[in-house]
Design a protein around this motif. Structure first.
Motif, PDB file in Angstrom:
ATOM      1  N   LEU A  98       1.015  -1.068   0.000  1.00 31.99           N
ATOM      2  CA  LEU A  98      -0.099   0.144  -0.220  1.00 31.99           C
ATOM      3  C   LEU A  98       0.887   1.399  -0.003  1.00 31.99           C
ATOM      4  O   LEU A  98       1.762   1.325   0.821  1.00 31.99           O
ATOM      5  N   GLN A  99       0.786   2.153  -0.986  1.00 35.97           N
ATOM      6  CA  GLN A  99       1.493   3.184  -1.162  1.00 35.97           C
ATOM      7  C   GLN A  99       0.520   4.617  -1.037  1.00 35.97           C
ATOM      8  O   GLN A  99      -0.434   4.748  -1.601  1.00 35.97           O
ATOM      9  N   GLN A 106       5.823   9.811  -2.965  1.00 37.25           N
ATOM     10  CA  GLN A 106       5.668   9.055  -2.140  1.00 37.25           C
ATOM     11  C   GLN A 106       5.815   9.663  -0.675  1.00 37.25           C
ATOM     12  O   GLN A 106       7.056   9.846  -0.492  1.00 37.25           O
ATOM     13  N   GLU A 170      -3.244  10.323  -2.575  1.00 40.09           N
ATOM     14  CA  GLU A 170      -3.553   9.304  -3.305  1.00 40.09           C
ATOM     15  C   GLU A 170      -3.117   7.797  -2.928  1.00 40.09           C
ATOM     16  O   GLU A 170      -1.896   8.113  -2.305  1.00 40.09           O
ATOM     17  N   SER A 171      -3.774   7.038  -2.741  1.00 40.38           N
ATOM     18  CA  SER A 171      -3.625   5.435  -2.311  1.00 40.38           C
ATOM     19  C   SER A 171      -3.307   4.786  -3.384  1.00 40.38           C
ATOM     20  O   SER A 171      -4.342   4.585  -4.448  1.00 40.38           O
ATOM     21  N   LYS A 172      -2.423   3.858  -3.334  1.00 38.87           N
ATOM     22  CA  LYS A 172      -2.358   2.729  -4.353  1.00 38.87           C
ATOM     23  C   LYS A 172      -2.113   1.460  -3.666  1.00 38.87           C
ATOM     24  O   LYS A 172      -1.237   1.195  -2.926  1.00 38.87           O
ATOM     25  N   GLU A 174      -1.937  -2.456  -4.099  1.00 41.26           N
ATOM     26  CA  GLU A 174      -1.277  -3.562  -5.385  1.00 41.26           C
ATOM     27  C   GLU A 174      -1.046  -5.001  -4.633  1.00 41.26           C
ATOM     28  O   GLU A 174      -0.553  -5.036  -3.661  1.00 41.26           O
ATOM     29  N   LYS A 192      -5.060  -4.166  -8.381  1.00 44.58           N
ATOM     30  CA  LYS A 192      -4.714  -3.016  -7.910  1.00 44.58           C
ATOM     31  C   LYS A 192      -5.926  -2.224  -7.875  1.00 44.58           C
ATOM     32  O   LYS A 192      -6.978  -2.184  -8.449  1.00 44.58           O
ATOM     33  N   GLY A 194      -6.534   2.017  -6.948  1.00 49.85           N
ATOM     34  CA  GLY A 194      -5.909   3.726  -6.840  1.00 49.85           C
ATOM     35  C   GLY A 194      -7.174   4.502  -6.289  1.00 49.85           C
ATOM     36  O   GLY A 194      -8.465   4.495  -6.665  1.00 49.85           O
ATOM     37  N   CYS A 195      -6.987   5.170  -5.078  1.00 51.73           N
ATOM     38  CA  CYS A 195      -8.086   5.972  -4.582  1.00 51.73           C
ATOM     39  C   CYS A 195      -7.483   7.418  -4.408  1.00 51.73           C
ATOM     40  O   CYS A 195      -6.251   7.750  -3.905  1.00 51.73           O
ATOM     41  N   ARG A 196      -8.273   8.294  -4.419  1.00 53.04           N
ATOM     42  CA  ARG A 196      -8.007   9.801  -4.437  1.00 53.04           C
ATOM     43  C   ARG A 196      -8.760  10.225  -3.089  1.00 53.04           C
ATOM     44  O   ARG A 196      -9.980  10.135  -3.201  1.00 53.04           O
ATOM     45  N   CYS A 211     -12.195   6.044  -6.156  1.00 53.70           N
ATOM     46  CA  CYS A 211     -11.410   4.896  -6.552  1.00 53.70           C
ATOM     47  C   CYS A 211     -11.772   4.537  -7.863  1.00 53.70           C
ATOM     48  O   CYS A 211     -12.669   4.797  -8.202  1.00 53.70           O
TER      49      CYS A 211
END
Length: 211
Positions: A98-99, A106, A170-172, A174, A192, A194-196, A211
């Protein structure tokens, strides 16, 4: 008077070897049968056992702690997601993370422990980690939260409600792993999400995410 020699038994006739036409017909029948079997296997494979990527749905985003000081911000980030395995075999994930990104850089990262999701099951996951302090750029001004959880940009208009300064991260998420079909064939699968996320700078409340 001399004895006569005993009569000799007739020799058995040897079977005739199969003709070329018979061999050719046998080969054609065997080939057609093998092709039929292969077609049936492929149909079953692609309709029933074809590997599919897992499905990730982010259910909630929270910031249990949040503080702003001297133009920098630090907080604790929590994300809750549901991961569904649509395959008829277990999904073993071992390379997942989770990034968090802010302004394209980052600011947070977390490895997700390896695990396994049974066939056709959904597993709920929660990830929480602290984000080190980083400089806060000029806050944007976003408006009220929409019914679907999105945040409506004001673009200079108030719409009768108070406009508040916000920041966006933003979260990613994967996830990578493998699915073993019929206990013999191993396939790599990947998913994956991705969410803002829009956050109020005043108190760190999550205004909405998309997302």
């Amino acid at each position: 008077m001399a004895a006569s020699a005993p009569p000799t038994a007739p020799r058995p006739k040897r079977p005739r070897p199969p003709s070329g036409r018979t061999n050719l017909a046998s080969c054609v029948v065997a080939t057609i049968f093998l092709i039929f079997i292969v077609i049936v296997i492929l149909i079953v494979y692609y309709t029933v056992f074809k590997p599919q990527d897992p499905k990730i749905a982010v259910n909630a985003v929270q910031l249990p702690s949040f503080s702003v000081a001297n133009g920098s911000v630090n907080f604790t980030f929590s994300q809750y997601a549901a991961v569904r395995n649509p395959n008829r075999a277990a999904f073993s994930h071992y390379d997942s993370s989770l990034q968090l990104l802010y302004s394209g850089s980052q600011v947070g990262f977390m490895f997700i422990p390896a695990g396994e999701i049974d066939a056709g099951r959904t597993q709920y996951m929660a990830a929480t980690f602290s984000v080190q302090s980083f400089p806060l750029s000029a806050p944007q001004r976003l408006g009220p939260t929409l019914p679907n959880g999105d945040v409506k940009k004001k673009m200079g208009f108030n719409y009768g409600l108070r406009v508040q300064p916000t920041m966006e991260i933003e979260s990613k998420l994967e996830m990578a792993g493998r699915v073993r079909v019929l206990h013999f064939f191993t396939h790599r699968v990947y998913a994956k999400a991705g969410c803002r996320v829009a956050i109020a700078v005043s108190d760190g409340s999550v205004l909405g995410f998309h997302c």
